[in-house]
Write an enzyme that holds these catalytic residues in place. Structure first.
Site, PDB file in Angstrom:
ATOM      1  N   SER A 188     -16.021  16.810 -50.226  1.00 54.73           N
ATOM      2  CA  SER A 188     -14.990  17.519 -49.472  1.00 54.73           C
ATOM      3  C   SER A 188     -13.851  18.049 -50.326  1.00 54.73           C
ATOM      4  O   SER A 188     -13.109  18.917 -49.887  1.00 54.73           O
ATOM      5  CB  SER A 188     -14.440  16.621 -48.374  1.00 54.73           C
ATOM      6  OG  SER A 188     -13.816  15.499 -48.956  1.00 54.73           O
ATOM      7  N   HIS A 216     -19.587  17.338 -43.499  1.00 55.18           N
ATOM      8  CA  HIS A 216     -19.059  18.650 -43.892  1.00 55.18           C
ATOM      9  C   HIS A 216     -20.159  19.711 -43.958  1.00 55.18           C
ATOM     10  O   HIS A 216     -20.020  20.700 -44.685  1.00 55.18           O
ATOM     11  CB  HIS A 216     -18.327  18.555 -45.232  1.00 55.18           C
ATOM     12  CG  HIS A 216     -16.963  17.939 -45.115  1.00 55.18           C
ATOM     13  ND1 HIS A 216     -15.893  18.594 -44.535  1.00 55.18           N
ATOM     14  CD2 HIS A 216     -16.498  16.719 -45.463  1.00 55.18           C
ATOM     15  CE1 HIS A 216     -14.829  17.817 -44.555  1.00 55.18           C
ATOM     16  NE2 HIS A 216     -15.169  16.668 -45.111  1.00 55.18           N
ATOM     17  N   LYS A 247     -15.835  17.359 -36.510  1.00 54.97           N
ATOM     18  CA  LYS A 247     -15.502  18.468 -37.415  1.00 54.97           C
ATOM     19  C   LYS A 247     -16.032  19.776 -36.804  1.00 54.97           C
ATOM     20  O   LYS A 247     -15.461  20.261 -35.847  1.00 54.97           O
ATOM     21  CB  LYS A 247     -16.035  18.174 -38.822  1.00 54.97           C
ATOM     22  CG  LYS A 247     -15.225  17.049 -39.472  1.00 54.97           C
ATOM     23  CD  LYS A 247     -15.571  16.769 -40.917  1.00 54.97           C
ATOM     24  CE  LYS A 247     -14.569  15.788 -41.507  1.00 54.97           C
ATOM     25  NZ  LYS A 247     -15.143  14.522 -41.951  1.00 54.97           N
TER      26      LYS A 247
HETATM   27  C1  LIG Z   1     -14.862  13.075 -41.868  1.00 54.04           C
HETATM   28  C2  LIG Z   1     -15.892  12.290 -42.527  1.00 54.04           C
HETATM   29  C3  LIG Z   1     -16.288  11.038 -42.028  1.00 54.04           C
HETATM   30  C4  LIG Z   1     -15.635  10.398 -40.856  1.00 54.04           C
HETATM   31  O1  LIG Z   1     -15.969  11.035 -39.658  1.00 54.04           O
HETATM   32  P1  LIG Z   1     -15.268  10.574 -38.302  1.00 54.04           P
HETATM   33  O2  LIG Z   1     -16.239  10.938 -37.238  1.00 54.04           O
HETATM   34  O3  LIG Z   1     -13.972  11.310 -38.223  1.00 54.04           O
HETATM   35  O4  LIG Z   1     -15.050   9.099 -38.402  1.00 54.04           O
HETATM   36  C5  LIG Z   1     -17.326  10.387 -42.656  1.00 54.04           C
HETATM   37  N1  LIG Z   1     -17.943  10.924 -43.742  1.00 54.04           N
HETATM   38  C6  LIG Z   1     -17.559  12.107 -44.266  1.00 54.04           C
HETATM   39  C7  LIG Z   1     -18.268  12.655 -45.462  1.00 54.04           C
HETATM   40  C8  LIG Z   1     -16.525  12.819 -43.681  1.00 54.04           C
HETATM   41  O5  LIG Z   1     -16.139  13.971 -44.212  1.00 54.04           O
END
Ligand SMILES: *Cc1c(COP(=O)(O)O)cnc(C)c1O
Length: 413
Positions: A188, A216, A247
């Site tokens: 990210s 992502h 997301k």
């Molecule tokens: C955002 C993210 C998470 C966490 O996701 P949530 O559903 O908000 O708990 C886990 N792994 C990665 C790679 C992320 O970018």
């Protein structure tokens, strides 16, 4: 008594502030979208800005169809479940969403969690024991790191996206009963997509199971938005995918693990964040069904995101910025100097462009940057305004067309 602890905590907080690492929360005064209003700090006036720092990749956070589905869920299925799944908390729509996600990703089955953090937290411990090995990318997300900590398997960390090092670690772990490779689908801070095809080749050669956290990527990477495996031509080769509903897929909350049937079956029996945490709200479930339906019908949104990403990457490169090359809608504008990243982000904010500067320890020392995140919610006019603002601010700080060494020579490391 709290007294002594209070003093210690106050000292600890002061040291975070002194190091310039204290995280202030910015208040968004509108729904999540391309055009938002922000207040920061709390007593500052409201500022209208174009948002380039949300994970709202497909612009679905406030999409009319998603909002309509959420309203509909309240009428048909109520607001809350007040129960974990295995006691009294599963509705028809939860099973329906699990089927739809499995179908969308081409996986055998899917289990929902309150968050992807929980999906990762509850993945490793039920599957791996002391005789097993996890081979994990150095830059994996905190939730993968924590999930691995909760299991007894031996941990091997390989250099970010480095296939030779992954191979070396697989060889080191050859005596383990099972080997599981764990990677983020995209990293990210860099927008790098993991080499899923090559990882699967190595997994075949060294008899390992592959786990990809596609938070992502799900919904937009790959020609039809199936994620990093599709992007890399490795659909059907990944054993376990974890991802988020928070997301690209509407941006509310919730996560899931998709994978081989026996893996998902066992997680339903043994995965602690699933067994001991509340069922995801029907509102999130029905909205997510609407999202998956929408993405299954048309690739319009991911295509628009791709076009936006290309336009921004091309425009910023021509303007003379040093950006990490790639295809991901995460675009790091390299600035190398922490202070510079903060002053440029502040100047852009004054220009109505909302972006965040990152520096050590979030990224490596001397690798400070501004991370821009594109969205299908952006129009070309938003992107062009951002490039213009970046160019104006870049001129002010005299960094356009400058190499890393030249930037460091003027601004320091
Ligand atoms: C955002 C993210 C998470 C966490 O996701 P949530 O559903 O908000 O708990 C886990 N792994 C990665 C790679 C992320 O970018």
């Amino acid at each position: 008594m709290f007294g002594r602890m209070k003093d210690d905590l106050q000292r600890e907080l002061a040291s975070i502030r002194d190091a310039g690492l204290f995280k202030e929360e910015r208040q968004i005064l509108t729904p999540q979208a391309a055009d938002i209003a922000v207040r920061f700090p709390e007593d500052a006036p409201r500022q209208d800005v174009i948002n380039f720092c949300a994970n709202n990749y497909l612009g679905l956070s406030s999409h009319p169809k998603v909002i309509e589905a959420a309203h509909d869920a309240l009428n048909t299925h109520g607001y809350g479940m007040s129960s974990v799944r295995f006691i009294c908390g599963t509705q028809d729509i939860h099973k329906q969403l699990e089927r739809k996600i499995s179908e969308f990703l081409g996986m055998e089955d899917t289990i929902l969690y309150a968050a992807c953090f929980d999906a990762n937290g509850g993945l490793f411990e039920p599957l791996l024991g002391a005789d097993d090995a996890v081979i994990t990318d150095q830059l994996n997300h905190a939730s993968i790191i924590d999930g691995i900590r909760l299991c007894k398997a031996k941990r091997y960390i390989y250099k970010n996206n480095d296939m030779a090092d992954l191979e070396a670690k697989l060889i080191e772990a050859r005596d383990a009963r099972y080997r599981m490779i764990a990677t983020d689908g995209a990293f990210s801070m860099d927008g790098t997509v993991a080499q899923i095809d090559k990882i699967c080749d190595l997994a075949d050669r060294y008899d390992a199971v592959v786990m990809v956290d596609d938070c992502h990527c799900t919904g937009f990477m790959g020609k039809t938005g199936r994620g990093s495996a599709e992007h890399c031509g490795a659909m059907g080769r990944v054993d376990v995918i974890t991802s988020t509903l928070g997301k690209a897929l509407g941006g509310s909350s919730g996560g899931f693990t998709s994978g081989r049937k026996e893996i998902i079956d066992l997680l339903r029996q043994r995965s602690r964040p699933y067994l001991f945490s509340n069922t995801v709200s029907p509102v999130v479930i029905k909205a997510s069904i609407a999202v998956i339906d929408l993405l299954s019908e048309t690739t319009e949104l991911r295509d628009k995101l791709e076009a936006n990403t290309q336009r921004f990457r091309k425009g910023m490169t021509s303007a003379g910025f040093d950006i990490k090359p790639g295809e991901h809608p995460i675009v790091p504008i390299m600035l190398y100097n922490a202070k510079l990243s903060q002053s440029i982000a502040r100047d852009l904010y004054d220009e109505g462009i909302y972006v965040i500067g990152f520096y050590f320890p979030v990224v490596g020392k001397g690798l400070a940057r501004i991370r821009v995140q594109l969205s299908a919610g952006h129009e070309f006019s938003h992107i062009d305004r951002a490039i213009d603002a970046f160019t104006k601010v870049g001129k002010k700080h005299d960094i356009l067309g400058k190499s890393k060494e030249e930037i460091i020579a003027v601004h320091g490391e």
